[in-house]
Design an enzyme around this catalytic site. Structure first.
Site, mmCIF file in Angstrom:
data_model
loop_
_atom_site.group_PDB
_atom_site.id
_atom_site.type_symbol
_atom_site.label_atom_id
_atom_site.label_comp_id
_atom_site.label_asym_id
_atom_site.label_seq_id
_atom_site.Cartn_x
_atom_site.Cartn_y
_atom_site.Cartn_z
ATOM 1 N N GLU A 111 -30.074 70.380 -16.010
ATOM 2 C CA GLU A 111 -31.523 70.398 -16.022
ATOM 3 C C GLU A 111 -32.001 70.033 -14.624
ATOM 4 O O GLU A 111 -31.361 69.228 -13.942
ATOM 5 C CB GLU A 111 -32.107 69.379 -17.014
ATOM 6 C CG GLU A 111 -31.967 69.767 -18.470
ATOM 7 C CD GLU A 111 -30.672 69.272 -19.096
ATOM 8 O OE1 GLU A 111 -30.306 69.769 -20.161
ATOM 9 O OE2 GLU A 111 -30.011 68.401 -18.488
ATOM 10 N N TYR A 123 -29.052 75.451 -6.818
ATOM 11 C CA TYR A 123 -28.470 75.936 -8.069
ATOM 12 C C TYR A 123 -28.580 77.458 -8.185
ATOM 13 O O TYR A 123 -27.626 78.130 -8.589
ATOM 14 C CB TYR A 123 -29.112 75.244 -9.264
ATOM 15 C CG TYR A 123 -28.946 73.748 -9.237
ATOM 16 C CD1 TYR A 123 -27.755 73.159 -8.819
ATOM 17 C CD2 TYR A 123 -29.976 72.897 -9.611
ATOM 18 C CE1 TYR A 123 -27.595 71.790 -8.768
ATOM 19 C CE2 TYR A 123 -29.824 71.521 -9.578
ATOM 20 C CZ TYR A 123 -28.642 70.974 -9.156
ATOM 21 O OH TYR A 123 -28.482 69.614 -9.111
#
Length: 154
Positions: A111, A123
């Site tokens: 997350e 990411y």
């Protein structure tokens, strides 16, 4: 020819209880709403996979992860603020994903705050995709902030 000394390569090792003082110093400086020392102690006690990233015997980063049933969850990945922007986060992330793959993980999840553009860009550049949204997941100065759920196949 440059006479600038080479920066020592970082080394990954298991995180230990003895690292918690240095870790908490980093955690408090890196986040507006840091994890508590009790959370880290519980993670170590419960058997989460916790890593320390050292450079010249200085803790520069750490992670807390969980591996179960082919799924690898990155719960915390942090680099000390003054060491950011030098590729340490990418090195740590790639090391974690390689470790997970060799230990049977098929997918990785994490997350991230949508407002954390640096982490989000890391990411995305490492092959993670947004797969969900957790409403009001993170505490923030204005109440709560959503979390983007991201995943990638290993």
């Amino acid at each position: 020819m440059s006479t600038r000394p080479r920066e020592a390569l970082p080394k990954l090792r298991p995180l230990e209880v003895l690292d918690l003082d240095a870790l908490m110093d980093i955690e408090r400086r890196a986040y507006s709403h840091p994890w508590t020392e009790a959370i880290f102690r519980d993670c170590l006690r419960a058997g989460y996979t916790c890593w320390a990233l050292d450079q010249r015997q200085l803790l520069i980063g750490y992670s807390v992860t969980s591996l179960a049933v082919g799924e690898y969850h990155i719960l915390n990945l942090t680099v000390r603020p003054e060491s950011q922007g030098r590729g340490h986060g990418r090195f740590l992330l790639r090391s974690l994903l390689n470790w997970a793959k060799t230990h049977g993980a098929e997918n990785a999840f994490l997350e991230v705050r949508p407002s954390n553009r640096t982490a989000l860009n890391l990411y995305l550049s490492e092959g993670f995709n947004e797969v969900g949204l957790r409403k009001a997941y993170y505490p923030s100065h204005r109440g709560r902030e959503d979390a983007l759920v991201m995943a990638r196949a290993l």
